[in-house]
Design a protein around this motif. Structure first.
Motif, PDB file in Angstrom:
ATOM      1  N   GLN A   1       0.507  -1.240   0.061  1.00 53.22           N
ATOM      2  CA  GLN A   1      -0.273   0.358   0.032  1.00 53.22           C
ATOM      3  C   GLN A   1       0.704   1.215  -0.032  1.00 53.22           C
ATOM      4  O   GLN A   1       0.563   2.154  -0.785  1.00 53.22           O
ATOM      5  CB  GLN A   1      -0.835  -0.001   1.430  1.00 53.22           C
ATOM      6  CG  GLN A   1      -2.034  -0.858   0.979  1.00 53.22           C
ATOM      7  CD  GLN A   1      -3.159  -0.521  -0.042  1.00 53.22           C
ATOM      8  OE1 GLN A   1      -3.846   0.451   0.769  1.00 53.22           O
ATOM      9  NE2 GLN A   1      -3.569  -1.222  -0.654  1.00 53.22           N
ATOM     10  N   LEU A   2       1.636   1.352   0.612  1.00 52.56           N
ATOM     11  CA  LEU A   2       2.677   2.569   0.626  1.00 52.56           C
ATOM     12  C   LEU A   2       3.017   2.751  -0.766  1.00 52.56           C
ATOM     13  O   LEU A   2       3.856   3.777  -0.769  1.00 52.56           O
ATOM     14  CB  LEU A   2       3.814   1.993   2.437  1.00 52.56           C
ATOM     15  CG  LEU A   2       2.868   2.662   3.244  1.00 52.56           C
ATOM     16  CD1 LEU A   2       4.211   1.950   4.648  1.00 52.56           C
ATOM     17  CD2 LEU A   2       2.618   3.786   3.526  1.00 52.56           C
TER      18      LEU A   2
ATOM     19  N   LYS B   1       2.235   7.224  -6.923  1.00 55.51           N
ATOM     20  CA  LYS B   1       0.548   7.771  -7.187  1.00 55.51           C
ATOM     21  C   LYS B   1       1.156   8.835  -7.350  1.00 55.51           C
ATOM     22  O   LYS B   1       0.781  10.093  -7.704  1.00 55.51           O
ATOM     23  CB  LYS B   1      -0.139   6.859  -6.444  1.00 55.51           C
ATOM     24  CG  LYS B   1      -1.058   5.834  -7.419  1.00 55.51           C
ATOM     25  CD  LYS B   1      -1.805   5.620  -7.168  1.00 55.51           C
ATOM     26  CE  LYS B   1      -2.674   4.122  -7.943  1.00 55.51           C
ATOM     27  NZ  LYS B   1      -3.709   4.058  -7.658  1.00 55.51           N
ATOM     28  N   LEU B   2       1.498   9.215  -5.905  1.00 55.96           N
ATOM     29  CA  LEU B   2       1.793  10.683  -5.581  1.00 55.96           C
ATOM     30  C   LEU B   2       2.508  11.659  -6.556  1.00 55.96           C
ATOM     31  O   LEU B   2       2.673  12.824  -6.545  1.00 55.96           O
ATOM     32  CB  LEU B   2       2.007  10.291  -4.275  1.00 55.96           C
ATOM     33  CG  LEU B   2       2.391  12.147  -3.202  1.00 55.96           C
ATOM     34  CD1 LEU B   2       0.996  13.039  -3.075  1.00 55.96           C
ATOM     35  CD2 LEU B   2       2.856  11.884  -1.947  1.00 55.96           C
ATOM     36  N   GLN B   3       3.857  10.837  -6.589  1.00 56.99           N
ATOM     37  CA  GLN B   3       4.999  11.477  -7.045  1.00 56.99           C
ATOM     38  C   GLN B   3       4.530  11.628  -8.661  1.00 56.99           C
ATOM     39  O   GLN B   3       5.363  12.394  -9.718  1.00 56.99           O
ATOM     40  CB  GLN B   3       5.830  10.354  -6.760  1.00 56.99           C
ATOM     41  CG  GLN B   3       6.818  10.289  -5.389  1.00 56.99           C
ATOM     42  CD  GLN B   3       7.982   8.928  -5.547  1.00 56.99           C
ATOM     43  OE1 GLN B   3       8.280   8.367  -6.376  1.00 56.99           O
ATOM     44  NE2 GLN B   3       8.674  10.071  -4.254  1.00 56.99           N
ATOM     45  N   GLN B   4       3.774  11.368  -9.197  1.00 60.03           N
ATOM     46  CA  GLN B   4       3.514  10.816 -10.890  1.00 60.03           C
ATOM     47  C   GLN B   4       1.418  11.986 -10.965  1.00 60.03           C
ATOM     48  O   GLN B   4       1.371  11.640 -12.033  1.00 60.03           O
ATOM     49  CB  GLN B   4       2.844   9.046 -10.982  1.00 60.03           C
ATOM     50  CG  GLN B   4       3.989   8.798 -10.752  1.00 60.03           C
ATOM     51  CD  GLN B   4       3.305   7.040 -11.636  1.00 60.03           C
ATOM     52  OE1 GLN B   4       2.222   6.829 -11.771  1.00 60.03           O
ATOM     53  NE2 GLN B   4       5.000   5.554 -11.172  1.00 60.03           N
ATOM     54  N   THR B   5       1.558  12.951  -9.651  1.00 60.59           N
ATOM     55  CA  THR B   5       0.401  13.586  -9.664  1.00 60.59           C
ATOM     56  C   THR B   5       0.488  14.543 -10.936  1.00 60.59           C
ATOM     57  O   THR B   5       1.988  15.232 -10.954  1.00 60.59           O
ATOM     58  CB  THR B   5      -0.307  14.564  -8.574  1.00 60.59           C
ATOM     59  OG1 THR B   5       0.024  13.091  -7.588  1.00 60.59           O
ATOM     60  CG2 THR B   5      -1.065  14.994  -8.678  1.00 60.59           C
ATOM     61  N   THR B   6      -0.012  15.593 -12.119  1.00 61.62           N
ATOM     62  CA  THR B   6       0.269  16.159 -12.495  1.00 61.62           C
ATOM     63  C   THR B   6      -1.131  16.739 -12.839  1.00 61.62           C
ATOM     64  O   THR B   6      -1.812  16.616 -12.330  1.00 61.62           O
ATOM     65  CB  THR B   6       0.745  15.541 -13.927  1.00 61.62           C
ATOM     66  OG1 THR B   6       0.016  14.972 -14.900  1.00 61.62           O
ATOM     67  CG2 THR B   6       2.159  15.018 -13.986  1.00 61.62           C
TER      68      THR B   6
ATOM     69  N   SER C   1      -2.263  16.408  -4.770  1.00 56.00           N
ATOM     70  CA  SER C   1      -0.808  16.058  -3.632  1.00 56.00           C
ATOM     71  C   SER C   1      -1.527  15.699  -2.703  1.00 56.00           C
ATOM     72  O   SER C   1      -0.732  16.265  -1.818  1.00 56.00           O
ATOM     73  CB  SER C   1       0.045  16.828  -4.552  1.00 56.00           C
ATOM     74  OG  SER C   1       0.582  16.716  -6.224  1.00 56.00           O
ATOM     75  N   TYR C   2      -2.033  17.269  -2.350  1.00 57.29           N
ATOM     76  CA  TYR C   2      -2.232  16.926  -0.891  1.00 57.29           C
ATOM     77  C   TYR C   2      -3.613  15.844  -0.172  1.00 57.29           C
ATOM     78  O   TYR C   2      -2.702  15.579   1.097  1.00 57.29           O
ATOM     79  CB  TYR C   2      -2.915  18.493  -0.612  1.00 57.29           C
ATOM     80  CG  TYR C   2      -3.854  19.261   0.742  1.00 57.29           C
ATOM     81  CD1 TYR C   2      -3.163  19.018   2.164  1.00 57.29           C
ATOM     82  CD2 TYR C   2      -5.054  18.118   0.980  1.00 57.29           C
ATOM     83  CE1 TYR C   2      -3.373  19.179   2.930  1.00 57.29           C
ATOM     84  CE2 TYR C   2      -5.399  18.535   2.557  1.00 57.29           C
ATOM     85  CZ  TYR C   2      -4.226  18.839   3.498  1.00 57.29           C
ATOM     86  OH  TYR C   2      -5.214  19.071   4.849  1.00 57.29           O
TER      87      TYR C   2
ATOM     88  N   LYS D   1      -3.378  10.623   2.693  1.00 59.37           N
ATOM     89  CA  LYS D   1      -3.607   9.091   2.605  1.00 59.37           C
ATOM     90  C   LYS D   1      -2.542   8.659   3.245  1.00 59.37           C
ATOM     91  O   LYS D   1      -3.115   7.749   4.065  1.00 59.37           O
ATOM     92  CB  LYS D   1      -4.011   9.065   1.505  1.00 59.37           C
ATOM     93  CG  LYS D   1      -5.805   9.583   1.158  1.00 59.37           C
ATOM     94  CD  LYS D   1      -6.666   8.960  -0.118  1.00 59.37           C
ATOM     95  CE  LYS D   1      -7.819   9.075  -0.558  1.00 59.37           C
ATOM     96  NZ  LYS D   1      -8.134   8.173  -1.410  1.00 59.37           N
ATOM     97  N   CYS D   2      -1.079   9.271   2.842  1.00 58.74           N
ATOM     98  CA  CYS D   2      -0.287   9.161   2.954  1.00 58.74           C
ATOM     99  C   CYS D   2       0.207   8.690   4.483  1.00 58.74           C
ATOM    100  O   CYS D   2       0.887   7.561   5.432  1.00 58.74           O
ATOM    101  CB  CYS D   2       1.079   9.288   2.099  1.00 58.74           C
ATOM    102  SG  CYS D   2       2.568   7.994   1.596  1.00 58.74           S
ATOM    103  N   GLN D   3       0.307   9.571   4.878  1.00 64.54           N
ATOM    104  CA  GLN D   3       0.028  10.101   6.818  1.00 64.54           C
ATOM    105  C   GLN D   3      -0.465   9.087   6.910  1.00 64.54           C
ATOM    106  O   GLN D   3       0.030   8.912   8.196  1.00 64.54           O
ATOM    107  CB  GLN D   3      -0.346  11.783   7.019  1.00 64.54           C
ATOM    108  CG  GLN D   3       1.053  12.309   6.360  1.00 64.54           C
ATOM    109  CD  GLN D   3       1.840  12.568   7.295  1.00 64.54           C
ATOM    110  OE1 GLN D   3       2.656  12.041   7.888  1.00 64.54           O
ATOM    111  NE2 GLN D   3       3.491  13.737   6.371  1.00 64.54           N
ATOM    112  N   SER D   4      -1.681   8.895   7.030  1.00 60.29           N
ATOM    113  CA  SER D   4      -2.752   8.247   7.822  1.00 60.29           C
ATOM    114  C   SER D   4      -1.945   6.665   7.389  1.00 60.29           C
ATOM    115  O   SER D   4      -2.224   5.664   8.607  1.00 60.29           O
ATOM    116  CB  SER D   4      -4.438   8.069   6.602  1.00 60.29           C
ATOM    117  OG  SER D   4      -5.040   7.374   7.969  1.00 60.29           O
ATOM    118  N   LYS D   5      -1.860   6.119   6.379  1.00 59.63           N
ATOM    119  CA  LYS D   5      -1.342   4.853   6.001  1.00 59.63           C
ATOM    120  C   LYS D   5       0.344   4.268   6.832  1.00 59.63           C
ATOM    121  O   LYS D   5       0.437   3.085   7.498  1.00 59.63           O
ATOM    122  CB  LYS D   5      -1.058   5.112   4.555  1.00 59.63           C
ATOM    123  CG  LYS D   5      -0.687   2.657   4.096  1.00 59.63           C
ATOM    124  CD  LYS D   5      -1.779   2.333   4.512  1.00 59.63           C
ATOM    125  CE  LYS D   5      -2.849   2.637   4.081  1.00 59.63           C
ATOM    126  NZ  LYS D   5      -4.485   1.651   4.290  1.00 59.63           N
TER     127      LYS D   5
END
Length: 557
Positions: free
Chosen positions: A211-212, A218-223, A231-232, A237-241
């Motif tokens: 999951q991480l 995906k976060l790094q591929q956001t455009t 990104s926010y 979500k990443c912080q929660s995980k």
């Protein structure tokens, strides 16, 4: 005592233990080397050669089979094969010339057989003898038939008891199998639970890891124009995980494993069992007075029991043999107990706080010791045990009276003082006073195997026998029992008494009514004997002497 095969001189004549029968017919005196049971004759080498030519089918025994020599003959000595000539009135024995020369030279009264036999044929006792013999033969036949039935019954009992023992073992095995199955079931259940817990953790780790990785990719591929907003959202979500993963990692988990802790009461309980049960004989199978043998001296030896560091003489006041053949002795001279190995060498010394005066066997490899001193006052019974060839203390108890002797029977102790005998429990509880005599000193006591009689030696040169209530039921006095001190009763009921002043050991009947035989004397190495033990394993008397470093071992037959 001369051994078989020896010869001695009497006057100018050479006396053989066995003389050639044929040579005697020709007034020759030749030692026999052979015996023919068919002819009932003893033969020298020369006469045996002639005999073999005429009687080739006769079996002739040589000196190597000397136990088979003595054939039954009314007028022949069973031991030496010579004519019976006299009667020793002291020992009440028929004797040949060799018997007299070897064993009865010092006897005071010897009668000629023809003198004793005069008018015997007219006596009522002689005329009644055939009838008496017939009655006894009938009784022997009845006894033989009964014993043959007992023999078969005994075999059946053996088989039945063997089945019972094996059934008990099967039942024990069944119980142990059930306990084993319960323990294994518990093990299996715990194993399954722990394996599931570990599997769940593994799956959680793999899932969280994937999951991480996916989220950060995906976060790094956001455009695009909404990149910042997207990104926010990804960041939150990443912080929660990450917080979930952090909780999983930080969750306290000890090392996963299992151990087995057995029930501590099981093994000691099994080890403390002496047996699965007791095998007991019926009353009809117990030994009767008819099994008591009257013993004679065969040979004697002496063994030194003084240790190198000791300066004073030994005073052996107590002796007993353990079931494994080791011997324990009480040495008053050095205030020690000594353990002797089977070669009668001192293998261990155990110091005591005061002088031992007597000891007795109790059970297993354990003994009780009577300890007594006046300065400081010490009246105690100590319990010792032999473990790995060493003497160890088990405990003790104190009495208000002197402790001069001790005897044991089925968990009861009989403790002697100078004037009385007391009955105690093994934990030191006084039960009752058995016997008291304020006029004469009580030396030593011993108990019969069935516990019905208590034998006591006293300073008035008497051996008395008490019943269980302490009443005197019989008394023995004899010129060979002067100042009796030491006393022992074997497991089969043989009673032996030391005559301290007469330098003797005397065998007494079970009822304590008469002397049966003087089995050892000064000639056998006795020196004011204080203690005695009879080993039924070896038919040997072990005698402790006063102020003497040697134990005397008298082989009996």
């Amino acid at each position: 005592m001369a051994s078989r095969g020896s010869s001695i001189y009497k006057g100018s004549d050479l006396i053989h233990d066995y003389s050639c029968s044929k040579c005697e017919e020709n007034d020759l005196n030749t030692e026999a080397q052979h015996f023919c049971p068919d002819c009932e004759q003893y033969l020298c080498d020369k006469c045996e050669g002639i005999h073999g030519e005429y009687f080739k089918k006769h079996i002739v025994y040589g000196r190597g089979d000397i136990q088979k020599w003595a054939g039954f003959s009314l007028d022949k000595c069973e031991q030496h094969g010579k004519e019976l000539e006299v009667h020793c009135d002291d020992h009440k024995e028929l004797c040949c010339s060799v018997c007299v020369a070897l064993y009865h030279r010092l006897c005071g009264s010897i009668s000629h057989l023809p003198d004793l036999a005069r008018d015997l044929l007219k006596s009522a006792e002689f005329k009644q003898l055939p009838g008496t013999v017939d009655k006894m033969r009938s009784r022997l036949d009845e006894l033989k038939n009964d014993r043959m039935k007992d023999q078969e019954s005994l075999k059946d009992s053996y088989k039945n008891i063997l089945v019972e023992i094996k059934d008990i073992r099967k039942e024990i095995n069944k119980i142990l199998d059930q306990l084993e199955m319960k323990a294994i079931a518990q093990l299996d259940s715990m194993m399954a639970d722990l394996e599931k817990s570990i599997k769940d953790d593994l799956e959680s780790c793999v899932y969280m890891h994937d999951q991480l990785r996916t989220m950060i990719e995906k976060l790094q591929q956001t455009t695009g124009k909404n990149k910042e907003t997207s990104s926010y959202i990804g960041f939150i979500k990443c912080q929660s995980k990450l917080n979930e993963a952090k909780c999983l990692v930080q969750e306290k988990r000890g090392k996963v494993g299992m151990q087995f802790k057995s029930d501590e009461s099981v093994l000691p309980f099994l080890r403390n069992l002496n047996n699965l049960g007791n095998v007991e004989s019926f009353p009809s199978m117990t030994k009767s007075n008819d099994t008591i043998h009257v013993y004679k001296t065969q040979s004697s030896k002496r063994y030194n029991v003084k240790t190198r560091k000791s300066r004073t003489n030994c005073v052996i006041v107590g002796i007993c043999e353990l079931p494994n053949g080791d011997v324990v002795i009480a040495d008053r001279g050095h205030k020690t107990m000594k353990l002797l190995n089977r070669q009668y060498e001192v293998s261990d010394n155990f110091g005591l706080p005061a002088s031992p005066l007597h000891l007795c066997y109790t059970k297993g490899s354990e003994i009780a010791v009577a300890i007594n001193d006046s300065f400081p006052i010490t009246h105690e019974i100590h319990f010792l045990k032999v473990t790995k060839r060493k003497l160890h203390t088990l405990g003790k108890f104190t009495t208000v009276h002197e402790c001069t002797s001790v005897a044991h029977h089925q968990g009861q102790l009989y403790v002697g003082s100078d004037s009385a005998i007391y009955q105690y429990s093994m934990d030191g509880r006084l039960i009752k006073k058995i016997y008291e005599d304020l006029e004469f000193t009580v030396h030593t006591c011993a108990v019969s195997p069935d516990g019905e009689r208590l034998y006591v030696t006293k300073s008035d040169s008497k051996l008395i026998t008490l019943d269980k209530t302490g009443q005197v039921v019989s008394t023995v006095e004899d010129s060979d029992i002067i100042d009796p001190i030491g006393l022992c009763v074997s497991p089969s009921g043989h009673v032996f008494v030391c005559g301290h002043g007469s330098y003797t050991v005397v065998q007494v009947d079970q009822e304590g009514t008469q002397k049966l035989a003087t089995v050892a004397s000064k000639a056998d190495g006795l020196c004011q004997p204080l203690s005695v033990w009879f080993s039924e394993q070896t038919s040997t008397l072990i005698v402790g002497n006063y102020m003497n470093d040697n134990l005397t071992f008298v082989k009996l037959c």
